[in-house]
Design a protein around this motif. Structure first.
Motif, short mmCIF file in Angstrom:
data_model
loop_
_atom_site.label_atom_id
_atom_site.label_comp_id
_atom_site.label_asym_id
_atom_site.label_seq_id
_atom_site.Cartn_x
_atom_site.Cartn_y
_atom_site.Cartn_z
N ASP A 105 0.84 -1.20 0.00
CA ASP A 105 0.00 0.00 0.00
C ASP A 105 0.87 1.25 0.00
N VAL A 106 0.38 2.29 -0.64
CA VAL A 106 1.07 3.58 -0.64
C VAL A 106 0.16 4.59 0.03
N LEU A 107 0.74 5.41 0.89
CA LEU A 107 -0.02 6.49 1.52
C LEU A 107 0.05 7.73 0.64
N SER A 108 -1.06 8.41 0.52
CA SER A 108 -1.03 9.71 -0.17
C SER A 108 -0.40 10.72 0.78
N PHE A 109 0.01 11.85 0.21
CA PHE A 109 0.59 12.91 1.05
C PHE A 109 -0.43 13.36 2.10
N GLU A 110 -1.71 13.42 1.70
CA GLU A 110 -2.78 13.84 2.63
C GLU A 110 -2.93 12.84 3.78
N GLU A 111 -2.79 11.54 3.48
CA GLU A 111 -2.90 10.52 4.53
C GLU A 111 -1.74 10.61 5.52
N ILE A 112 -0.56 10.92 5.00
CA ILE A 112 0.60 11.09 5.90
C ILE A 112 0.37 12.29 6.82
N GLU A 113 -0.16 13.39 6.24
CA GLU A 113 -0.48 14.58 7.04
C GLU A 113 -1.53 14.25 8.11
N LYS A 227 -4.23 3.95 12.73
CA LYS A 227 -5.52 3.54 13.29
C LYS A 227 -6.31 4.77 13.75
N LYS A 228 -5.63 5.69 14.44
CA LYS A 228 -6.29 6.90 14.92
C LYS A 228 -6.75 7.78 13.76
N ALA A 229 -6.00 7.72 12.65
CA ALA A 229 -6.36 8.52 11.47
C ALA A 229 -7.44 7.81 10.64
N ASP A 230 -7.86 6.63 11.10
CA ASP A 230 -8.91 5.84 10.44
C ASP A 230 -8.51 5.47 9.00
N LYS A 232 -7.59 2.67 6.48
CA LYS A 232 -7.91 1.24 6.44
C LYS A 232 -6.83 0.39 5.77
N LYS A 233 -5.83 1.02 5.20
CA LYS A 233 -4.77 0.27 4.50
C LYS A 233 -3.90 -0.49 5.50
N ASP A 234 -3.16 -1.49 4.97
CA ASP A 234 -2.23 -2.26 5.80
C ASP A 234 -0.95 -1.42 5.96
N ILE A 235 -0.82 -0.76 7.12
CA ILE A 235 0.24 0.24 7.30
C ILE A 235 1.34 -0.30 8.22
N SER A 236 2.58 -0.06 7.82
CA SER A 236 3.75 -0.39 8.64
C SER A 236 4.79 0.69 8.36
N PRO A 237 5.91 0.71 9.10
CA PRO A 237 6.96 1.69 8.78
C PRO A 237 7.44 1.58 7.33
N HIS A 238 7.41 0.36 6.77
CA HIS A 238 7.84 0.16 5.38
C HIS A 238 6.93 0.89 4.40
N THR A 239 5.66 1.11 4.80
CA THR A 239 4.72 1.85 3.94
C THR A 239 5.24 3.26 3.69
N ARG A 241 8.38 4.14 3.70
CA ARG A 241 9.53 3.99 2.80
C ARG A 241 9.06 3.84 1.35
N HIS A 242 8.03 3.01 1.17
CA HIS A 242 7.50 2.79 -0.18
C HIS A 242 6.82 4.06 -0.71
N SER A 243 6.14 4.79 0.18
CA SER A 243 5.48 6.03 -0.22
C SER A 243 6.53 7.08 -0.63
N PHE A 244 7.61 7.15 0.13
CA PHE A 244 8.73 8.06 -0.18
C PHE A 244 9.21 7.82 -1.62
N ALA A 245 9.45 6.54 -1.97
CA ALA A 245 9.96 6.20 -3.30
C ALA A 245 8.92 6.51 -4.38
N THR A 246 7.67 6.12 -4.11
CA THR A 246 6.59 6.33 -5.09
C THR A 246 6.38 7.81 -5.37
N HIS A 247 6.35 8.63 -4.31
CA HIS A 247 6.12 10.06 -4.48
C HIS A 247 7.27 10.72 -5.24
#
Length: 266
Positions: A105-113, A227-230, A232-239, A241-247
């Motif tokens: 899964d990749v987090l959008s910039f908005e999801e990271i915020e 979880k607090k941000a609600d 639903k994706k499978d999130i880990s610290p690696h997410t 890292r993957h989001s960094f590369a994808t963005h």
């Protein structure tokens, strides 16, 4: 013991990787004991190993786990050949299950915020956790690289950090202004009040007892924020890292540069 030494000295693998290889071999040992045919490495043939893989499948191990175990067996027999413990390699024709590669899964910039917005700054660890999230995303670090990050490896004035990656390989990574800002706040306003345990003075991120954070603790921090941000994706610290590369790639960054920043051989 010889195999462990080979993985450490010849292959320059981390302790976590070596332990994983050891666990894979332990499964083979269990299977040998179950069959009642106690054998040394030279006695094991392809048919026996195929039976072992079938047994793993029946236990419910996923295709990816089976493939990893086969990879471990191949490394073991490479060692055995080099040490002349065996004359032939029974893993040569051993087929791994065909894997379907699922992209993480990749987090959008908005999801990271949104995750960052869940950080509770009233707690002592709030500022530290902000610096951790910013650093993970800004630099695309592996969890192990983050927990081992040293103060002496920060070159914040010129916007770089030095990271020790897999196989003790070093690389310089640019670090963003937000990450620099929150690392400085953490160092100047929060970390100075911690009772640092001798031996951990140079480690950047510490727990409340003044010791290095564990990898599990970083997983907990990231998953709790998601979880607090609600989300639903499978999130880990690696997410992160993957989001960094994808963005970066989506923003037009050079693939080779991204590869270097991630510390990937290929």
């Amino acid at each position: 013991k010889g195999f462990r030494a080979y993985l450490q000295l010849e292959k320059s693998l981390s302790r976590n990787s070596i332990d994983a290889y050891q666990r894979d071999l332990d499964k083979l040992t269990q299977y040998i004991q179950l069959t009642g045919e106690l054998q040394n490495p030279a006695d094991i043939n392809l048919t026996f190993l195929q039976g072992f893989i079938k047994w793993l499948s029946e236990l419910g191990l996923s295709d990816s786990s089976q493939s990893r175990i086969i990879s471990g067996l191949r490394a073991f027999y490479t060692f055995c050949l080099e040490e002349r413990i065996v004359e032939t390699d029974p893993t040569e024709l051993l087929e791994a299950p065909k894997l379907r590669r699922s992209l993480p899964d990749v987090l959008s910039f908005e999801e990271i915020e949104l995750m960052i917005a869940q950080i509770d700054y009233s707690k002592a660890e709030g500022g530290r956790n902000r610096a951790i999230v910013e650093t993970l995303y800004s630099c695309g670090l592996r969890v192990t690289e983050l927990v081992n990050l040293r103060r002496s490896h920060l070159y914040l004035d010129i916007g770089f950090i030095r990271v020790i990656g897999k196989g003790d390989k070093e690389r310089l990574i640019p670090i963003g202004t937000e990450a620099i800002k929150y690392i400085r706040i953490y160092l100047d306003d929060l970390r100075v009040h911690l009772p640092v345990i001798p031996g951990f003075e140079d480690i950047l991120f510490l727990n409340r007892r003044g010791k290095k954070l564990t990898r599990i603790m970083i997983f907990y921090i990231i998953r709790d924020l998601a979880k607090k941000a609600d989300i639903k994706k499978d999130i880990s610290p690696h997410t992160l890292r993957h989001s960094f590369a994808t963005h970066l790639v989506e923003g037009g960054a050079d693939l080779r540069a991204v590869q270097e920043m991630l510390g990937h051989e290929s």
